[in-house]
Write a protein that holds these residues in place. Structure first.
Motif, PDB file in Angstrom:
ATOM      1  N   UNK A  94       0.850  -1.190   0.000  1.00 23.01           N
ATOM      2  CA  UNK A  94       0.000   0.000   0.000  1.00 23.01           C
ATOM      3  C   UNK A  94       0.885   1.239   0.000  1.00 23.01           C
ATOM      4  N   UNK A  95       0.563   2.204  -0.842  1.00 28.04           N
ATOM      5  CA  UNK A  95       1.360   3.423  -0.955  1.00 28.04           C
ATOM      6  C   UNK A  95       1.360   4.239   0.321  1.00 28.04           C
ATOM      7  N   UNK A  96       2.467   4.929   0.547  1.00 27.48           N
ATOM      8  CA  UNK A  96       2.574   5.787   1.725  1.00 27.48           C
ATOM      9  C   UNK A  96       1.777   7.065   1.478  1.00 27.48           C
ATOM     10  N   UNK A  97       1.152   7.562   2.519  1.00 24.29           N
ATOM     11  CA  UNK A  97       0.387   8.804   2.400  1.00 24.29           C
ATOM     12  C   UNK A  97       1.363   9.979   2.326  1.00 24.29           C
ATOM     13  N   UNK A  98       0.913  11.105   1.792  1.00 26.65           N
ATOM     14  CA  UNK A  98       1.788  12.287   1.756  1.00 26.65           C
ATOM     15  C   UNK A  98       2.298  12.675   3.146  1.00 26.65           C
ATOM     16  N   UNK A  99       1.463  12.455   4.166  1.00 28.29           N
ATOM     17  CA  UNK A  99       1.877  12.777   5.530  1.00 28.29           C
ATOM     18  C   UNK A  99       3.010  11.858   5.986  1.00 28.29           C
ATOM     19  N   UNK A 100       2.913  10.558   5.659  1.00 31.62           N
ATOM     20  CA  UNK A 100       3.972   9.621   6.010  1.00 31.62           C
ATOM     21  C   UNK A 100       5.283   9.983   5.311  1.00 31.62           C
ATOM     22  N   UNK A 101       5.167  10.348   4.036  1.00 31.98           N
ATOM     23  CA  UNK A 101       6.357  10.724   3.275  1.00 31.98           C
ATOM     24  C   UNK A 101       6.987  11.967   3.888  1.00 31.98           C
ATOM     25  N   UNK A 102       6.167  12.954   4.217  1.00 32.36           N
ATOM     26  CA  UNK A 102       6.674  14.197   4.809  1.00 32.36           C
ATOM     27  C   UNK A 102       7.345  13.934   6.157  1.00 32.36           C
ATOM     28  N   UNK A 103       6.742  13.068   6.972  1.00 32.68           N
ATOM     29  CA  UNK A 103       7.319  12.750   8.281  1.00 32.68           C
ATOM     30  C   UNK A 103       8.661  12.038   8.120  1.00 32.68           C
ATOM     31  N   UNK A 104       8.724  11.081   7.207  1.00 31.55           N
ATOM     32  CA  UNK A 104       9.983  10.360   6.969  1.00 31.55           C
ATOM     33  C   UNK A 104      11.043  11.314   6.432  1.00 31.55           C
ATOM     34  N   UNK A 105      10.634  12.227   5.563  1.00 31.39           N
ATOM     35  CA  UNK A 105      11.552  13.210   4.992  1.00 31.39           C
ATOM     36  C   UNK A 105      12.083  14.133   6.081  1.00 31.39           C
ATOM     37  N   UNK A 106      11.203  14.612   6.946  1.00 29.60           N
ATOM     38  CA  UNK A 106      11.629  15.483   8.047  1.00 29.60           C
ATOM     39  C   UNK A 106      12.640  14.782   8.943  1.00 29.60           C
ATOM     40  N   UNK A 107      12.355  13.533   9.298  1.00 33.89           N
ATOM     41  CA  UNK A 107      13.254  12.785  10.175  1.00 33.89           C
ATOM     42  C   UNK A 107      14.608  12.557   9.516  1.00 33.89           C
ATOM     43  N   UNK A 108      14.610  12.208   8.238  1.00 34.18           N
ATOM     44  CA  UNK A 108      15.870  11.929   7.538  1.00 34.18           C
ATOM     45  C   UNK A 108      16.706  13.197   7.380  1.00 34.18           C
ATOM     46  N   UNK A 109      16.066  14.326   7.059  1.00 35.55           N
ATOM     47  CA  UNK A 109      16.791  15.590   6.917  1.00 35.55           C
ATOM     48  C   UNK A 109      17.354  16.028   8.263  1.00 35.55           C
ATOM     49  N   UNK A 110      16.564  15.858   9.321  1.00 34.29           N
ATOM     50  CA  UNK A 110      17.032  16.229  10.659  1.00 34.29           C
ATOM     51  C   UNK A 110      18.241  15.387  11.064  1.00 34.29           C
ATOM     52  N   UNK A 111      18.193  14.105  10.753  1.00 32.79           N
ATOM     53  CA  UNK A 111      19.313  13.229  11.100  1.00 32.79           C
ATOM     54  C   UNK A 111      20.570  13.623  10.322  1.00 32.79           C
ATOM     55  N   UNK A 112      20.419  13.932   9.041  1.00 31.34           N
ATOM     56  CA  UNK A 112      21.567  14.352   8.235  1.00 31.34           C
ATOM     57  C   UNK A 112      22.141  15.661   8.768  1.00 31.34           C
ATOM     58  N   UNK A 113      21.269  16.591   9.157  1.00 28.77           N
ATOM     59  CA  UNK A 113      21.722  17.870   9.701  1.00 28.77           C
ATOM     60  C   UNK A 113      22.450  17.677  11.026  1.00 28.77           C
TER      61      UNK A 113
END
Length: 153
Positions: A94-113
């Motif tokens: 099942x495809x990820x919702x835009x909210x799930x994608x945004x949350x994963x993106x936020x977490x990954x960017x924060x970790x990289x930063x």
């Protein structure tokens, strides 16, 4: 092919044979051939994760073909590719919702930063993390564009 996803594909091939659905049968046979090729190349039986990667690759190929056919004005070929794409999508989670994608993106960017990564290194780290988190559930090309936009501004 003894894994769960492989047996689902095998069952779908049998059902397509019984239904005389040539488009579905052809698409699924191509998928089975790609799975077998991976098994022969790597000399291991692909697990569900490897089969998902194969399906994702085939989905990406279909999307690229659709774009190429549409730009060339070959609507009949684009329609055939779209039908194959729909068949392949049945085997993706099942495809990820835009909210799930945004949350994963936020977490990954924060970790990289937090690791002090910038530029290409940050892009690679973020995409690596997102590929694991969203495997088979999101169009990674679109996610990559979102990552690039987020990191550049």
């Amino acid at each position: 092919m003894s894994t769960g996803l492989a047996s689902q594909i095998s069952d779908a091939v049998k059902a397509a044979m019984r239904a005389h659905d040539s488009t579905r049968l052809g698409t699924l046979r191509l998928l089975q051939a790609a799975i077998k090729q991976k098994a022969v190349d790597e000399r291991v039986e692909p697990d569900d994760a490897a089969i998902l990667a194969i399906i994702e690759k085939q989905v990406k190929q279909r999307r690229e073909s659709i774009a190429a056919f549409e730009s060339a004005g070959r609507t009949d070929s684009a329609a055939q590719e779209r039908a194959e794409l729909d068949i392949l999508k049945e085997f993706l989670p099942q495809g990820a919702s835009p909210e799930e994608i945004a949350a994963a993106l936020d977490a990954a960017v924060a970790q990289a930063a937090s690791q002090g990564l910038q530029g290409g290194a940050a892009m690679g780290a973020v995409m690596g993390q997102l590929k694991k988190a969203l495997a088979g559930r999101a169009d990674m090309a679109a996610v990559s564009a979102q990552v690039r936009a987020r990191l550049n501004g």
